[in-house]
Design a protein around this motif. Structure first.
Motif, PDB file in Angstrom:
ATOM      1  N   ASN A   1      67.777 -47.200  19.277  1.00 20.37           N
ATOM      2  CA  ASN A   1      68.808 -48.232  19.415  1.00 20.37           C
ATOM      3  C   ASN A   1      68.173 -49.515  19.959  1.00 20.37           C
ATOM      4  OD1 ASN A   1      71.078 -49.847  20.124  1.00 20.37           O
ATOM      5  ND2 ASN A   1      72.333 -48.000  20.225  1.00 20.37           N
ATOM      6  N   ILE A   2      67.779 -50.398  19.080  1.00 23.60           N
ATOM      7  CA  ILE A   2      67.079 -51.613  19.496  1.00 23.60           C
ATOM      8  C   ILE A   2      67.998 -52.551  20.281  1.00 23.60           C
ATOM      9  CG2 ILE A   2      66.062 -53.753  18.615  1.00 23.60           C
ATOM     10  CD1 ILE A   2      64.523 -52.187  16.615  1.00 23.60           C
ATOM     11  N   LEU A   3      69.280 -52.593  19.942  1.00 22.15           N
ATOM     12  CA  LEU A   3      70.190 -53.477  20.674  1.00 22.15           C
ATOM     13  C   LEU A   3      70.330 -53.041  22.131  1.00 22.15           C
ATOM     14  CD1 LEU A   3      72.998 -54.198  18.056  1.00 22.15           C
ATOM     15  CD2 LEU A   3      71.021 -55.598  18.670  1.00 22.15           C
ATOM     16  N   LEU A   4      70.446 -51.731  22.364  1.00 27.50           N
ATOM     17  CA  LEU A   4      70.490 -51.243  23.742  1.00 27.50           C
ATOM     18  C   LEU A   4      69.155 -51.461  24.439  1.00 27.50           C
ATOM     19  CD1 LEU A   4      72.536 -47.901  23.879  1.00 27.50           C
ATOM     20  CD2 LEU A   4      73.018 -50.074  25.020  1.00 27.50           C
ATOM     21  N   MET A   5      68.068 -51.343  23.688  1.00 23.65           N
ATOM     22  CA  MET A   5      66.756 -51.627  24.247  1.00 23.65           C
ATOM     23  C   MET A   5      66.705 -53.050  24.789  1.00 23.65           C
ATOM     24  SD  MET A   5      63.151 -52.128  22.276  1.00 23.65           S
ATOM     25  CE  MET A   5      63.660 -53.815  21.892  1.00 23.65           C
ATOM     26  N   LEU A   6      67.277 -53.991  24.041  1.00 19.42           N
ATOM     27  CA  LEU A   6      67.304 -55.381  24.491  1.00 19.42           C
ATOM     28  C   LEU A   6      68.186 -55.556  25.727  1.00 19.42           C
ATOM     29  CD1 LEU A   6      67.470 -57.310  21.102  1.00 19.42           C
ATOM     30  CD2 LEU A   6      65.561 -57.234  22.710  1.00 19.42           C
ATOM     31  N   ALA A   7      69.253 -54.780  25.815  1.00 28.28           N
ATOM     32  CA  ALA A   7      70.092 -54.843  27.009  1.00 28.28           C
ATOM     33  C   ALA A   7      69.304 -54.392  28.235  1.00 28.28           C
ATOM     34  CB  ALA A   7      71.337 -53.974  26.817  1.00 28.28           C
ATOM     35  N   GLY A   8      68.546 -53.306  28.094  1.00 33.83           N
ATOM     36  CA  GLY A   8      67.708 -52.849  29.198  1.00 33.83           C
ATOM     37  C   GLY A   8      66.636 -53.853  29.542  1.00 33.83           C
ATOM     38  N   ALA A   9      66.032 -54.460  28.510  1.00 33.52           N
ATOM     39  CA  ALA A   9      65.000 -55.470  28.740  1.00 33.52           C
ATOM     40  C   ALA A   9      65.586 -56.694  29.451  1.00 33.52           C
ATOM     41  CB  ALA A   9      64.361 -55.880  27.420  1.00 33.52           C
ATOM     42  N   GLY A  10      66.806 -57.066  29.082  1.00 32.34           N
ATOM     43  CA  GLY A  10      67.459 -58.201  29.735  1.00 32.34           C
ATOM     44  C   GLY A  10      67.717 -57.954  31.207  1.00 32.34           C
ATOM     45  N   LEU A  11      68.137 -56.739  31.544  1.00 34.49           N
ATOM     46  CA  LEU A  11      68.327 -56.392  32.951  1.00 34.49           C
ATOM     47  C   LEU A  11      67.000 -56.436  33.698  1.00 34.49           C
ATOM     48  CD1 LEU A  11      70.856 -53.442  32.535  1.00 34.49           C
ATOM     49  CD2 LEU A  11      71.273 -55.546  33.827  1.00 34.49           C
ATOM     50  N   LEU A  12      65.943 -55.998  33.031  1.00 33.91           N
ATOM     51  CA  LEU A  12      64.620 -56.034  33.645  1.00 33.91           C
ATOM     52  C   LEU A  12      64.209 -57.480  33.924  1.00 33.91           C
ATOM     53  CD1 LEU A  12      62.350 -53.965  34.370  1.00 33.91           C
ATOM     54  CD2 LEU A  12      61.302 -54.563  32.183  1.00 33.91           C
ATOM     55  N   TRP A  13      64.398 -58.352  32.939  1.00 34.66           N
ATOM     56  CA  TRP A  13      64.002 -59.758  33.093  1.00 34.66           C
ATOM     57  C   TRP A  13      64.802 -60.441  34.198  1.00 34.66           C
ATOM     58  CZ3 TRP A  13      63.384 -63.628  28.397  1.00 34.66           C
ATOM     59  CH2 TRP A  13      62.872 -64.833  28.874  1.00 34.66           C
ATOM     60  N   MET A  14      66.123 -60.360  34.133  1.00 35.26           N
ATOM     61  CA  MET A  14      66.936 -61.047  35.136  1.00 35.26           C
ATOM     62  C   MET A  14      66.772 -60.440  36.519  1.00 35.26           C
ATOM     63  SD  MET A  14      68.342 -63.654  33.776  1.00 35.26           S
ATOM     64  CE  MET A  14      66.766 -63.804  32.923  1.00 35.26           C
ATOM     65  N   GLY A  15      66.530 -59.136  36.572  1.00 31.17           N
ATOM     66  CA  GLY A  15      66.312 -58.492  37.869  1.00 31.17           C
ATOM     67  C   GLY A  15      65.056 -58.967  38.554  1.00 31.17           C
ATOM     68  N   TRP A  16      64.118 -59.543  37.763  1.00 27.79           N
ATOM     69  CA  TRP A  16      62.872 -60.033  38.346  1.00 27.79           C
ATOM     70  C   TRP A  16      63.105 -61.223  39.272  1.00 27.79           C
ATOM     71  CZ3 TRP A  16      59.488 -56.802  35.425  1.00 27.79           C
ATOM     72  CH2 TRP A  16      58.217 -56.658  35.973  1.00 27.79           C
ATOM     73  N   THR A  17      64.281 -61.821  39.197  1.00 29.78           N
ATOM     74  CA  THR A  17      64.638 -62.862  40.170  1.00 29.78           C
ATOM     75  C   THR A  17      64.570 -62.298  41.581  1.00 29.78           C
ATOM     76  OG1 THR A  17      66.028 -64.103  38.626  1.00 29.78           O
ATOM     77  CG2 THR A  17      66.521 -64.353  40.978  1.00 29.78           C
ATOM     78  N   GLY A  18      65.093 -61.094  41.761  1.00 29.76           N
ATOM     79  CA  GLY A  18      65.002 -60.439  43.065  1.00 29.76           C
ATOM     80  C   GLY A  18      63.629 -59.873  43.333  1.00 29.76           C
ATOM     81  N   PHE A  19      62.955 -59.429  42.279  1.00 24.42           N
ATOM     82  CA  PHE A  19      61.634 -58.819  42.400  1.00 24.42           C
ATOM     83  C   PHE A  19      60.644 -59.793  43.041  1.00 24.42           C
ATOM     84  CE2 PHE A  19      57.707 -56.854  41.202  1.00 24.42           C
ATOM     85  CZ  PHE A  19      57.966 -55.539  40.845  1.00 24.42           C
ATOM     86  N   ASN A  20      60.550 -60.997  42.485  1.00 26.79           N
ATOM     87  CA  ASN A  20      59.631 -61.992  43.034  1.00 26.79           C
ATOM     88  C   ASN A  20      60.289 -62.918  44.040  1.00 26.79           C
ATOM     89  OD1 ASN A  20      57.577 -60.949  41.489  1.00 26.79           O
ATOM     90  ND2 ASN A  20      57.620 -62.556  39.940  1.00 26.79           N
ATOM     91  N   GLY A  21      61.575 -63.189  43.860  1.00 28.11           N
ATOM     92  CA  GLY A  21      62.252 -64.098  44.778  1.00 28.11           C
ATOM     93  C   GLY A  21      62.503 -63.506  46.144  1.00 28.11           C
ATOM     94  N   GLY A  22      62.428 -62.178  46.251  1.00 23.51           N
ATOM     95  CA  GLY A  22      62.685 -61.543  47.543  1.00 23.51           C
ATOM     96  C   GLY A  22      61.468 -61.390  48.421  1.00 23.51           C
TER      97      GLY A  22
END
Length: 481
Positions: free
Chosen positions: A218-239
């Motif tokens: 399911n490539i569309l769900l894969m992109l949803a997971g990738a999007g959460l990974l990308w946006m979550g990096w705000t906390g990853f590096n910003g914290g």
């Protein structure tokens, strides 16, 4: 009320629940950032893993991530946090202790950060958890789940804690030498890439039929997971400045600049050499950009983040798409999610580029230390006449790479050899052939219109009301819809 705080609004006046040393804004940001990192794992990588593998491995792949998140937390508060950030025992390890009592959790966090230690324990936990989940990416589609259940606490205890204490704890030997690892390029990404590749060697490859054709379910769900990974990096590096500072703001912006540049670079290379704009390739480019900028996020300029993005979108692309097919060792090891390229290669690249591009004035904002000038990248050393300091920083970064690789190859190998004495590292041939239904008794996609149930799931009758005999086998195999 203390008279010296009488001028403050009532919501800012210290009390037993809000000591003088605590900054409510920093505390709130730290817990928010930690939650964002947690969301990278669950549901981010749970969705990404479950969607990018073949359908028959969707449940198993997602569950490896979910299990690791829960297991790491229990181990972390039991002993992992104190081994990683507690009182010094060795130059690379703290004293074993728990982090469960108020005398630990309610005191001020180490290094005078202005929030409670409970917040620090939580923040550091999500980093430890995602590291194990990244390792799982190299092992999808064939590792015995019981072996994985054993691997997670063992690797956390004997490998992750060593890297975290050495590099992040103020008393760690590499920390004292001045290694720059802003948010985990060494501790998380290089570690997980090397450990995943090493564990994949010991576990062995997937069945040939699963390796030869590997379409995502399911490539569309894969992109949803990738999007959460990308946006979550705000906390990853910003914290990782441990405060809501201007350096945190810079780190967040640099993170997204590098990720976007890396994605576009990978995409252009795919189009140029393969004549197809690959969605999966673009996702890999996004990940390598995020990984590369992680050790440097708040100590480099924006233009350096763009250069790092170009390099992280091209060098791992070359190692994965070209070099991998020509190197005997890389061809022998079945690294399902290519964590060697996306995390080990990109993490090493980021660590070395940090040593080159680190701006001493930005390092001052991050470290808030009187010795901030020693954190000078080679580029600034050459420009400012401090060549010795620049070469020293590059040397320390290289030493960190060698140390992390050595520890992870050795410890991961020993753990895998120990586990296989007790249980097989690989699934049985029957499990490899059938997949989720044989391993878990459950499948990812069940069409209720067919009236079918998960016949082998022990929980199915409880949820859907089927009768069961003593052995746990369902008497009914169909339900009316």
């Amino acid at each position: 009320m203390d008279p010296k705080y009488a001028w403050l609004p009532s919501n800012l006046q210290p009390d037993d629940a809000n000591p003088e040393w605590m900054n409510k804004g920093d505390n709130a940001w730290q817990m928010t950032a930690a939650t964002m990192v947690g969301l990278q794992s669950i549901p981010g990588l749970v969705i990404l893993y479950g969607s990018i593998v073949k359908k028959k491995w969707a449940v198993n792949s997602a569950f490896m991530a979910l299990y690791a998140f829960a297991a790491v937390l229990v181990c972390w508060v039991g002993w992992g946090y104190q081994l990683s950030f507690g009182d010094s025992f060795l130059p690379f390890l703290g004293k074993i202790d728990d982090a469960l009592d108020q005398h630990v959790l309610l005191k001020q966090a180490f290094a005078t950060y202005k929030f409670a230690n409970a917040t620090m324990v939580y923040f550091q936990f999500v980093f430890a958890a995602i590291t194990l989940i990244l390792i799982a990416g190299a092992l999808l589609g064939r590792m015995n789940f019981i072996a994985w259940m054993m691997f997670v606490p063992l690797w956390l205890t004997f490998s992750y804690t060593v890297g975290a204490y050495s590099i992040w704890c103020p008393n760690g030997w590499l920390s004292k030498m001045g290694l720059i690892d802003y948010s985990g390029g060494f501790v998380i990404h290089l570690s997980s890439g090397v450990a995943g590749f090493t564990a994949a060697y010991w576990v062995g490859p997937r069945a040939p039929r699963d390796r030869e054709r590997f379409p995502p379910n399911n490539i569309l769900l894969m992109l949803a997971g990738a999007g959460l990974l990308w946006m979550g990096w705000t906390g990853f590096n910003g914290g990782d400045p441990y405060m809501a500072s201007i350096d945190a703001s810079l780190a967040v912006l640099n993170t997204h600049i590098c990720a976007a540049t890396s994605l576009l670079t990978w995409l252009l290379l795919d189009i140029l050499f393969f004549e197809k704009p690959s969605v999966i390739g673009a996702t890999q480019g996004m990940i390598t950009g995020l990984v590369c900028i992680t050790p440097a996020a708040g100590v480099v300029q924006g233009w350096a983040a763009i250069i790092m993005g170009i390099l992280s979108g091209s060098i791992p692309w070359f190692t994965m798409m070209v070099l991998h097919k020509k190197t005997w060792l890389l061809k022998q090891v079945d690294d399902t999610m290519a964590v060697f390229h996306t995390h080990a290669v990109a993490g090493t690249l980021g660590g070395l580029l940090t040593g080159f591009f680190a701006n001493p004035k930005l390092s001052r904002l991050f470290y808030m230390s009187p010795t901030w000038e020693r954190y000078t990248g080679l580029a600034y050393g050459l420009n400012n006449g401090r060549v010795g300091a620049g070469f020293r920083q590059m040397g320390v970064q290289m030493l960190g790479v060698v140390f992390v690789i050595g520890v992870n190859v050795l410890v991961t190998s020993l753990i895998c050899l120990l586990i296989r004495v007790a249980v097989p590292l690989r699934m049985s041939e029957e499990e490899l052939s059938i997949g989720d239904e044989q391993v878990h008794g459950e499948e990812a996609y069940a069409l209720w219109g067919d009236g079918e149930k998960f016949e082998k799931s022990v929980h199915n009758s409880v949820i859907h009301g089927a009768d069961q005999n003593v052995s746990g086998q369902s008497k009914n195999t169909r339900v009316s819809v």
